[in-house]
Motif scaffolding. Structure first.
Motif, PDB file in Angstrom:
ATOM      1  N   ALA A  52      -5.355  66.145  28.598  1.00 20.43           N
ATOM      2  CA  ALA A  52      -6.774  66.502  28.722  1.00 20.43           C
ATOM      3  C   ALA A  52      -7.656  65.357  28.226  1.00 20.43           C
ATOM      4  CB  ALA A  52      -7.067  67.775  27.936  1.00 20.43           C
ATOM      5  N   THR A 111     -10.453  63.024  30.177  1.00 19.36           N
ATOM      6  CA  THR A 111     -11.849  62.745  29.839  1.00 19.36           C
ATOM      7  C   THR A 111     -12.124  61.236  29.853  1.00 19.36           C
ATOM      8  OG1 THR A 111     -11.473  62.656  27.466  1.00 19.36           O
ATOM      9  CG2 THR A 111     -12.033  64.788  28.349  1.00 19.36           C
ATOM     10  N   LEU A 129     -13.104  65.562  23.367  1.00 22.17           N
ATOM     11  CA  LEU A 129     -13.002  66.937  23.851  1.00 22.17           C
ATOM     12  C   LEU A 129     -14.255  67.740  23.516  1.00 22.17           C
ATOM     13  CD1 LEU A 129      -9.245  67.667  23.032  1.00 22.17           C
ATOM     14  CD2 LEU A 129     -10.254  67.132  25.244  1.00 22.17           C
ATOM     15  N   LYS A 185     -16.938  66.861  25.978  1.00 30.35           N
ATOM     16  CA  LYS A 185     -16.663  67.461  27.279  1.00 30.35           C
ATOM     17  C   LYS A 185     -16.890  68.977  27.281  1.00 30.35           C
ATOM     18  CE  LYS A 185     -15.783  64.816  30.623  1.00 30.35           C
ATOM     19  NZ  LYS A 185     -16.367  65.040  31.931  1.00 30.35           N
ATOM     20  N   SER A 186     -16.689  69.614  26.125  1.00 32.26           N
ATOM     21  CA  SER A 186     -16.855  71.070  26.140  1.00 32.26           C
ATOM     22  C   SER A 186     -18.275  71.492  25.772  1.00 32.26           C
ATOM     23  CB  SER A 186     -15.831  71.748  25.231  1.00 32.26           C
ATOM     24  OG  SER A 186     -15.595  71.009  24.076  1.00 32.26           O
ATOM     25  N   ASP A 230     -14.424  72.732  34.138  1.00 35.68           N
ATOM     26  CA  ASP A 230     -13.765  71.635  33.408  1.00 35.68           C
ATOM     27  C   ASP A 230     -14.124  71.702  31.937  1.00 35.68           C
ATOM     28  OD1 ASP A 230     -16.387  70.958  34.054  1.00 35.68           O
ATOM     29  OD2 ASP A 230     -15.987  68.812  33.896  1.00 35.68           O
ATOM     30  N   SER A 231     -15.394  72.079  31.676  1.00 35.52           N
ATOM     31  CA  SER A 231     -15.842  72.205  30.299  1.00 35.52           C
ATOM     32  C   SER A 231     -15.034  73.276  29.560  1.00 35.52           C
ATOM     33  CB  SER A 231     -17.325  72.576  30.322  1.00 35.52           C
ATOM     34  OG  SER A 231     -17.904  72.295  29.107  1.00 35.52           O
ATOM     35  N   MET A 252     -11.544  71.985  28.797  1.00 31.98           N
ATOM     36  CA  MET A 252     -11.539  71.017  27.700  1.00 31.98           C
ATOM     37  C   MET A 252     -11.755  71.728  26.366  1.00 31.98           C
ATOM     38  SD  MET A 252     -10.730  68.224  28.956  1.00 31.98           S
ATOM     39  CE  MET A 252     -10.213  68.225  30.654  1.00 31.98           C
TER      40      MET A 252
END
Lengths: 283, 293
Positions: A123, A127, B31, B34-35, B261-262, B265
């Protein structure tokens, strides 16, 4: 009273032996099942040909693309992890021995990294990939696998370097060598057999891991020509073929599992043999 | 010249070591960034406690996945820990030296088997075993692709790590303690029960933590046998859908649905934080034991 104690001990001894035996049996059973299912459908075509039209519906072809793809990723990732890992391991054991707190913290972080699941590396690799505007590619796969095996590589090297006696470093420094020379000429040579084991161990982990390449490497029927091409990998080839409803394709997945196991164990076996051979030259 | 090479290489070494030390932070940060989009729309508590999962409508409830993860992990460690404990006691206290050496090879081989191969084995052996033998025995209906199948495969996969650590723990207990206990008239088994297990307690707990953190993150093998149905499993024979499987299964469509995707992640971030927590706790315990001895 004495008797009950004896019976209890006997009972537990029997139970414990049974458990140990069953762990060995499980291992044997895993190998037996995979070989029994995989060997009949294993053929030279599988390891020497690319998948052809309709391969995933049971037609002609092989999984050469996945085998080569896996090697591309694992070899490059092992190389990168070595370039980053070697200085870290040497630094820890030549420079940081004077600062035990910092050293303990470094080992702590490495252990924590070692425990991070490969799907998380996948993951995170994803990113990074998005951040740099890449698509699923050989390069992204290499980055994810490199991150995954760095802690494994460093910890394995560190275990070897730790066993080198302090006197050797003191002797080298006393003769006027710099710390770098001590690190690369004395420690490196002493630890070489262990390093080979560390490299092969990391390589084996890299080639067998599926979750880290799932997001990052993609899948394709071709052998990649550029770093930006998507690439197939052996674990994913097994995974995808196994989810097929067609029996022939599933049988090929079993055969591919045999190929993967064969590669992984050739590597770990040669790691052992090589490290034994090199041990003769140690001080 | 030598001085130059020396400083050059120590710069290289320092860059490398800071890269490694900052890597966990970078992973966490990457991460989190991204979230963020999803977290700005919904609250974290809301996401963790909601059980509606329909990405098309923007509902991302993690609860079913969290429950599956917890169930699979707990059952797997509940199976593997007692087995490893018994085997480790046997190997370090009773068994001949050659058997311990042999077991080290067995452990290495078990740890070296790629997880996708465990998954293949699980589909061939564990899934039919659960579906055709275990479930009817307990009067349950099951396709075999279930929480229990995932847990059984995981139990086997965690054995090498937990067993290896336990062997180390028991080997590190000073012989003097055992000698003292034996000389006071305790039998060998009593010595193990009251001295070895007690002295090794934090080591055992730490092996437990390591096993849990290994089990939490295992993806492909579990994904292959656990069934992957979004639901609250009513029994261990129902299909589950752990967090790692959720991430791995949906990488294909996640770019085409907003916030998907969020959400994935965020799942990876949760996994990362929980695993790091268990790992650090385990290492802390083991360090404490080595210090006190």
């Amino acid at each position: 009273m004495m008797n009950r104690k004896k019976i209890e001990e006997q009972f537990f001894r029997l139970l414990m032996s049974l458990v140990t035996a069953s762990i060995i049996l499980v291992l044997v059973y895993i190998f037996y099942i995979i070989l029994k299912k995989g060997l009949p459908s294993l053929s030279w075509d599988m390891v020497s040909r690319l998948p052809e039209g309709g391969y995933y519906f049971g037609k002609e072809g092989g999984i050469l693309n996945a085998i080569i793809g896996s090697f591309y990723i694992s070899v490059s990732a092992t190389f990168l992890a070595f370039i980053i890992g070697l200085p870290v391991a040497l630094y820890m054991n030549v420079y940081l021995v004077r600062r035990p707190k910092f050293l303990t913290m470094t080992r702590f972080v490495l252990d924590a990294l070692w425990g991070v699941p490969s799907i998380v590396y996948g993951a995170f690799g994803f990113t990074i990939m998005i951040y740099f505007g890449l698509r699923t590619s050989l390069l992204a796969g290499i980055i994810a696998v490199t991150l995954l095996i760095i802690p494994i590589m460093i910890r394995a090297m560190d275990e070897v370097l730790r066993t080198i006696p302090k006197g050797l470093m003191e002797a080298s420094l006393a003769l006027g060598s710099t710390k770098t020379e001590t690190a690369f000429k004395v420690f490196f040579k002493q630890a070489l057999p262990g390093f080979i084991t560390a490299i092969l161990l990391s390589f084996g982990r890299g080639i067998g891991d599926a979750a880290s390449v799932l997001f990052t490497a993609g899948f394709t029927d071709h052998i990649p020509e550029k770093l930006t091409d998507p690439v197939a990998t052996l674990p994913l080839a097994i995974f995808f073929q196994l989810s097929s409803p067609i029996p022939e394709v599933r049988e090929r997945a079993y055969a591919a599992a045999v190929i993967l196991i064969a590669i992984v164990f050739t590597i770990s076996l040669s790691a052992r043999l090589l490290s034994k051979k090199f041990k003769k030259h140690q001080v | 010249m030598r001085k130059f090479i020396d400083s050059l290489s120590s710069v290289w070494m320092q860059i490398a070591i800071w890269f490694v030390l900052l890597l966990p932070l970078m992973i966490g940060l990457g991460l989190v960034v991204k979230s963020m989009p999803l977290l700005q729309e919904n609250s974290l508590i809301g996401i963790l406690s909601s059980s509606t999962w329909s990405p098309m409508r923007g509902d991302f409830g993690f609860l079913p996945f969290i429950i599956s993860t917890i169930l699979v992990t707990i059952i797997a460690t509940a199976i593997s820990l007692p087995l490893c404990l018994l085997s480790a006691i046997h190997l370090t206290q009773y068994a001949p030296k050659w058997l311990l050496g042999f077991m080290h090879s067995v452990i290495d081989i078990l740890a070296g088997i790629p997880s996708v191969v465990y998954g293949v084995w699980g589909i061939l052996v564990i899934v039919p075993f659960v579906g055709d033998n275990l479930a009817p025995f307990f009067n349950a209906e099951s396709s075999g692709y279930s929480i229990l199948a995932g847990a059984l495969v995981l139990a086997v996969m965690t054995i090498p790590y937990v067993l290896n650590m336990l062997i180390e723990v028991f080997n590190n207990i000073a012989v003097e303690y055992k000698e003292a206990s034996l000389s006071l008239g305790a039998t060998y088994w009593e010595t193990i029960k009251f001295v070895v297990l007690k002295k090794g307690l934090s080591g055992i707990l730490s092996a437990f933590g390591l096993g849990i953190s290994k089990a939490l993150g295992e993806t492909i093998a579990v994904l292959m046998v656990v069934g992957n149905v979004v639901q609250f499993p009513k029994s261990v024979f129902d299909a589950g859908y752990p967090l790692p499987a959720l991430i791995a299964n949906n990488y294909g469509e996640m770019m085409s649905i907003p916030f998907y995707d969020s959400a994935l992640m965020l799942a990876a971030l949760l996994l990362f934080i929980i695993v790091i927590f268990f790992n650090v706790a385990a290492r802390y315990l083991i360090q404490k034991t080595t210090v006190t001895q």
